[in-house]
Design an enzyme around this catalytic site. Structure first.
Site, mmCIF file in Angstrom:
data_model
loop_
_atom_site.group_PDB
_atom_site.id
_atom_site.type_symbol
_atom_site.label_atom_id
_atom_site.label_comp_id
_atom_site.label_asym_id
_atom_site.label_seq_id
_atom_site.Cartn_x
_atom_site.Cartn_y
_atom_site.Cartn_z
ATOM 1 N N LYS A 1 74.201 2.277 48.758
ATOM 2 C CA LYS A 1 74.309 3.567 48.063
ATOM 3 C C LYS A 1 75.396 4.452 48.670
ATOM 4 C CE LYS A 1 70.105 5.129 48.930
ATOM 5 N NZ LYS A 1 69.461 4.096 49.737
ATOM 6 N N ARG B 1 63.402 11.039 47.261
ATOM 7 C CA ARG B 1 62.731 9.893 47.865
ATOM 8 C C ARG B 1 61.230 9.931 47.638
ATOM 9 N NH1 ARG B 1 67.056 8.932 52.057
ATOM 10 N NH2 ARG B 1 66.532 7.048 53.186
ATOM 11 N N ARG C 1 75.134 -2.924 60.779
ATOM 12 C CA ARG C 1 75.928 -1.784 60.320
ATOM 13 C C ARG C 1 76.435 -0.948 61.500
ATOM 14 N NH1 ARG C 1 73.318 1.950 55.666
ATOM 15 N NH2 ARG C 1 71.920 2.747 57.278
ATOM 16 N N ARG D 1 73.508 3.496 64.160
ATOM 17 C CA ARG D 1 72.519 4.547 63.929
ATOM 18 C C ARG D 1 71.240 4.199 64.669
ATOM 19 N NH1 ARG D 1 72.213 5.765 57.543
ATOM 20 N NH2 ARG D 1 70.015 5.898 58.124
ATOM 21 N N ARG E 1 61.241 1.508 57.752
ATOM 22 C CA ARG E 1 61.984 2.189 56.674
ATOM 23 C C ARG E 1 61.803 1.452 55.355
ATOM 24 N NH1 ARG E 1 67.769 2.252 58.886
ATOM 25 N NH2 ARG E 1 68.331 3.428 57.031
HETATM 26 P P1 AMP Z 1 69.464 7.738 55.012
HETATM 27 O O1 AMP Z 1 70.738 7.999 55.716
HETATM 28 O O2 AMP Z 1 69.487 8.184 53.573
HETATM 29 O O3 AMP Z 1 68.993 6.315 55.168
HETATM 30 O O4 AMP Z 1 68.355 8.640 55.722
HETATM 31 C C1 AMP Z 1 68.045 8.494 57.085
HETATM 32 C C2 AMP Z 1 66.701 9.136 57.390
HETATM 33 O O5 AMP Z 1 66.754 10.539 57.083
HETATM 34 C C3 AMP Z 1 65.530 8.618 56.578
HETATM 35 O O6 AMP Z 1 64.957 7.453 57.145
HETATM 36 C C4 AMP Z 1 64.577 9.803 56.633
HETATM 37 O O7 AMP Z 1 63.935 9.898 57.886
HETATM 38 C C5 AMP Z 1 65.526 10.989 56.524
HETATM 39 N N1 AMP Z 1 65.785 11.352 55.115
HETATM 40 C C6 AMP Z 1 66.962 11.286 54.432
HETATM 41 N N2 AMP Z 1 66.826 11.695 53.165
HETATM 42 C C7 AMP Z 1 65.513 12.036 53.027
HETATM 43 C C8 AMP Z 1 64.738 12.505 51.944
HETATM 44 N N3 AMP Z 1 65.261 12.721 50.725
HETATM 45 N N4 AMP Z 1 63.418 12.744 52.170
HETATM 46 C C9 AMP Z 1 62.861 12.559 53.386
HETATM 47 N N5 AMP Z 1 63.537 12.082 54.443
HETATM 48 C C10 AMP Z 1 64.860 11.832 54.282
#
Ligand code: AMP
Length: 212
Positions: free
Chosen positions: A13, A88, A127, A160, A171
Site C-alpha cells: 500500500k 483500520r 523491508r 522498523r 500485526r
Molecule cells: P503502518 O505503517 O500503517 O503499518 O502502521 C504501523 C502501526 O501504526 C500499526 O501497527 C498500528 O500500531 C499503528 N497504526 C497506523 N495506522 C493506524 C490506524 N488507522 N489505527 C490504529 N493504529 C494505527
C-alpha cells in the site's frame, strides 16, 4: 478523488500510495507515518502510541481519528488524497465518512490489495527504510547498491521496530480480526476494487491506474 487503500501490512500500500502521490499529486495520508513521526519527536501522543505499535496492536481509534481529521482538512488534500493504513476499524471507517460528509465529500474508491499471508512475512521481515528520505528497500527483492545505505541520499537504512518477526505475526492477526471486515464494508457500497498484490510494483501500479 478520495481513495482508500485496504490490505494487510506488507501488501505494498505504502509503495503504491507514494507512486500515486508522484503521478497525480494526491498526498499519501498514512496514519502509520504520522504516528512514527510523533514517536520520533517524542510528543505525548507519540509516547502513548509507541507501546501499541511496538506490540503490533492498533492505536486507539480516538487518537488516530483526531490525527486523520486534522490532516485531511489541510489545503493540499483538496483535489484528492490516498488513505494508506486508515481506516483500520469499523469505528474509523464511520468516522471518516462523517468527516468527509461535513466536507461535502465521500470515499470514491477502495482498493483492496490481495495477497496470501505467507508472502507477507517474507516481505515485512526483509523491508528496510532510509531513515533520511523514506525510500523503501527489501534485502532480497530490492536491495540498495551499498549495503545498509540509501542509493538516493546515502542515509542509513533501518528496519522498523514492528517489522521484527515476532511482532509481524501479531500485526497480521490484528489485521484479519479488526481490519479485514472493512472489505465487506466497502464492497456493500459498490466501491471496492481488488488488485492482485502478488505482482510486481509496476504491474500493480497499472492495475490501480486502471481502476482510477
Ligand atoms: P503502518 O505503517 O500503517 O503499518 O502502521 C504501523 C502501526 O501504526 C500499526 O501497527 C498500528 O500500531 C499503528 N497504526 C497506523 N495506522 C493506524 C490506524 N488507522 N489505527 C490504529 N493504529 C494505527
Amino acid at each position: 478523488m478520495i481513495v482508500v487503500f485496504l490490505g494487510p501490512p506488507g501488501c505494498g500500500k505504502g509503495t503504491q500510495a507514494k507512486r500515486l502521490e508522484s503521478s497525480r499529486n494526491w498526498p499519501q495520508v498514512s496514519t502509520g507515518d504520522m504516528l512514527r513521526a510523533a514517536v520520533q519527536q517524542g510528543t505525548r501522543l507519540g509516547n502513548e502510541a509507541k507501546a501499541y505499535m511496538d506490540r503490533g496492536e492498533l492505536v486507539p481509534d480516538a487518537v488516530v481519528i483526531g490525527l486523520l481529521e486534522e490532516r485531511i482538512s489541510r489545503p493540499d488534500c483538496k483535489a484528492g488524497l490516498v488513505l494508506d493504513g486508515f481506516p483500520r476499524t469499523d469505528v474509523q471507517a464511520r468516522a471518516l465518512d462523517g468527516e468527509l460528509k461535513r466536507m461535502g465529500k465521500s470515499v470514491d474508491r477502495a482498493v483492496y490489495f490481495e495477497i496470501p499471508n505467507r508472502q507477507l512475512v517474507e516481505r515485512l521481515s526483509g523491508r528496510r527504510t532510509c531513515s533520511k528520505c523514506g525510500t523503501m528497500y527489501h534485502v532480497i527483492g530490492n536491495p540498495s547498491k551499498k549495503n545498509g545505505f540509501c542509493d538516493r541520499c546515502d542515509g542509513p537504512l533501518v528496519q522498523r521496530d514492528d517489522d521484527r518477526e515476532e511482532v509481524i505475526m501479531n500485526r497480521l492477526e490484528v489485521y484479519s480480526r479488526q481490519t479485514a471486515p472493512l472489505i465487506q464494508f466497502y464492497s456493500d457500497r459498490g466501491i471496492l476494487h481488488r488488485v492482485d498484490a502478488t505482482r510486481n510494483v509496476s504491474q500493480v501500479e497499472s492495475a490501480i491506474q486502471g481502476i482510477l
